[in-house]
Design an enzyme around this catalytic site. Sequence first.
Site, short mmCIF file in Angstrom:
data_model
loop_
_atom_site.label_atom_id
_atom_site.label_comp_id
_atom_site.label_asym_id
_atom_site.label_seq_id
_atom_site.Cartn_x
_atom_site.Cartn_y
_atom_site.Cartn_z
N THR A 97 -0.04 -11.17 19.41
CA THR A 97 0.23 -9.65 20.48
C THR A 97 -0.81 -8.85 20.09
O THR A 97 -1.45 -8.20 21.14
CB THR A 97 1.54 -9.18 20.32
OG1 THR A 97 2.54 -10.45 20.53
CG2 THR A 97 1.66 -8.22 21.18
N GLY A 120 12.92 -9.54 25.68
CA GLY A 120 11.84 -9.94 24.62
C GLY A 120 11.85 -8.40 23.85
O GLY A 120 10.57 -8.26 23.18
N GLY A 174 4.03 -3.04 20.88
CA GLY A 174 3.44 -3.54 21.99
C GLY A 174 1.83 -3.77 21.80
O GLY A 174 1.06 -3.03 20.92
N LYS A 210 8.27 1.41 7.12
CA LYS A 210 7.63 2.44 7.49
C LYS A 210 7.86 3.72 7.00
O LYS A 210 6.89 4.69 6.79
CB LYS A 210 7.95 2.73 9.28
CG LYS A 210 7.51 1.37 10.17
CD LYS A 210 8.23 1.37 11.48
CE LYS A 210 7.55 0.15 12.01
NZ LYS A 210 8.24 -0.07 13.63
N GLY A 251 3.15 2.36 15.51
CA GLY A 251 2.30 1.60 16.63
C GLY A 251 1.09 2.40 16.92
O GLY A 251 0.43 2.76 15.99
N1 HSE Z 1 10.38 -4.63 16.05
C1 HSE Z 1 9.58 -3.41 15.79
C2 HSE Z 1 10.23 -2.16 16.81
C3 HSE Z 1 8.09 -3.69 16.12
O1 HSE Z 1 10.90 -2.62 17.49
O2 HSE Z 1 9.87 -1.21 16.50
C4 HSE Z 1 6.93 -2.78 15.57
O3 HSE Z 1 7.27 -2.47 14.09
#
Ligand code: HSE
Length: 406
Positions: free
Chosen positions: A11, A182, A297, A200, A129
């Site tokens: 991704t 998803g 994403g 995090k 992200g």
């Molecule tokens: N599964 C994680 C989220 C993806 O929902 O934020 C990003 O780390």
Amino acid sequence: MINVAILGYGTVGSGVFKIINENNSHISRRAGDDVKVKYVLDLRDFPGDPVEDILVHDVDIIMNDETVDVVVEVMGGVEPAYTFVKRALEAGKSACTSNKELVAKHGVELLQIARDNNVNFFFEASVGGGIPIIRPLIECLTVDHIEEIQGIMNGTTNYILTKMEDEGADFDTVLKDAQDKGYAERNPEADIEGYDACRKIAILTSLAYEKQVDFEDIYTEGITKITTADFDYMKKIGASIKLLGMARKDDGVTYSMVAPFVVYNDNPLYNVKDVFNAILVKGDMLGEVMFYGKGAGSLPTASAVVSDVVDAVKRQGYTEKIFWNDTKRILGTVDAFTTPYFVRVGLGGEDAASVKAAVESHFGNVEYIDGVKSDEVAFITKVMSGSEYDKAAEGLNVVSRIRVSK
Ligand code: HSE
């Protein structure tokens, strides 16, 4: 010419490839040199895909190619990501990653290896992200002592909590819906148990307070016990429930934890809904600043990764100083962490007045939330430590308890 190798064509990796190609002249101008993807590493084949001709299955090709300047690691997981990034840095290549497991576990060591080899190790996309938060912490908020960080750093759980709140649907139903859309993995444990947010906040706590925070030391509570009844109470008091990663300095003690918190509507995090993330930082001079956006994403995450690539190119020849040393930070315990609590106590056949009398004898003055459920007494306590709470709750029929963001 700057040659980039992308490790992992999933991704995020496909987003990195797309961004470097589609915005190439802009990126190259900002980097000060032409940026090109020379290799993509993946175990799979992608016949007909634009990466077909540059796809390799053998990492040695990348590590042994002296013309590769920057390695982008977007495979996820600790291994083989750690081995590959370490090799890249030791081979004199800068490395950029979106991988929070890797950074939480080996970040401080990889930063040292980068320094030893006069290259850079960047990881903007590992937290939030596409939201800029690492660079603001290490480069912009350098003047302030960070008093607190509160972050909604997991989109899956924020989506689930938002749906429970807005639609009154129960946890299991919303989780299934999130999986069908998803937004949640088939194995959702890392998200719903808070493990993803834990990595995090470990990274942010290490950067904010400069010493190594081991994620294993962070108290982590997920969202599986939150019910729609909890949200009924929240509506009554103008609040919501959010899964927060929290770092705080209190009387010289550093706390770091992940847990659901009651968040009132005067907190900017209250309005962060669905899959969005936001990180609120409180500095002693600056006050509050909030970073908001898409925490996951393909393109948002890849955007942060490619911005690291640009930064790595701009800093060729020297290693940026990042204050994260390997001395282990001993965190304050959850028993010592002070916060108000939202508590629901079942009547268990007794009348509300006598249960309230018992509550007051255990907790002292509390703020009741009446008129939501007739078989319970619900209230917000004064600020108290975890151990004070445990002692006070003993002998009461506690149905639910959630910490309250101060
Ligand atoms: N599964 C994680 C989220 C993806 O929902 O934020 C990003 O780390």
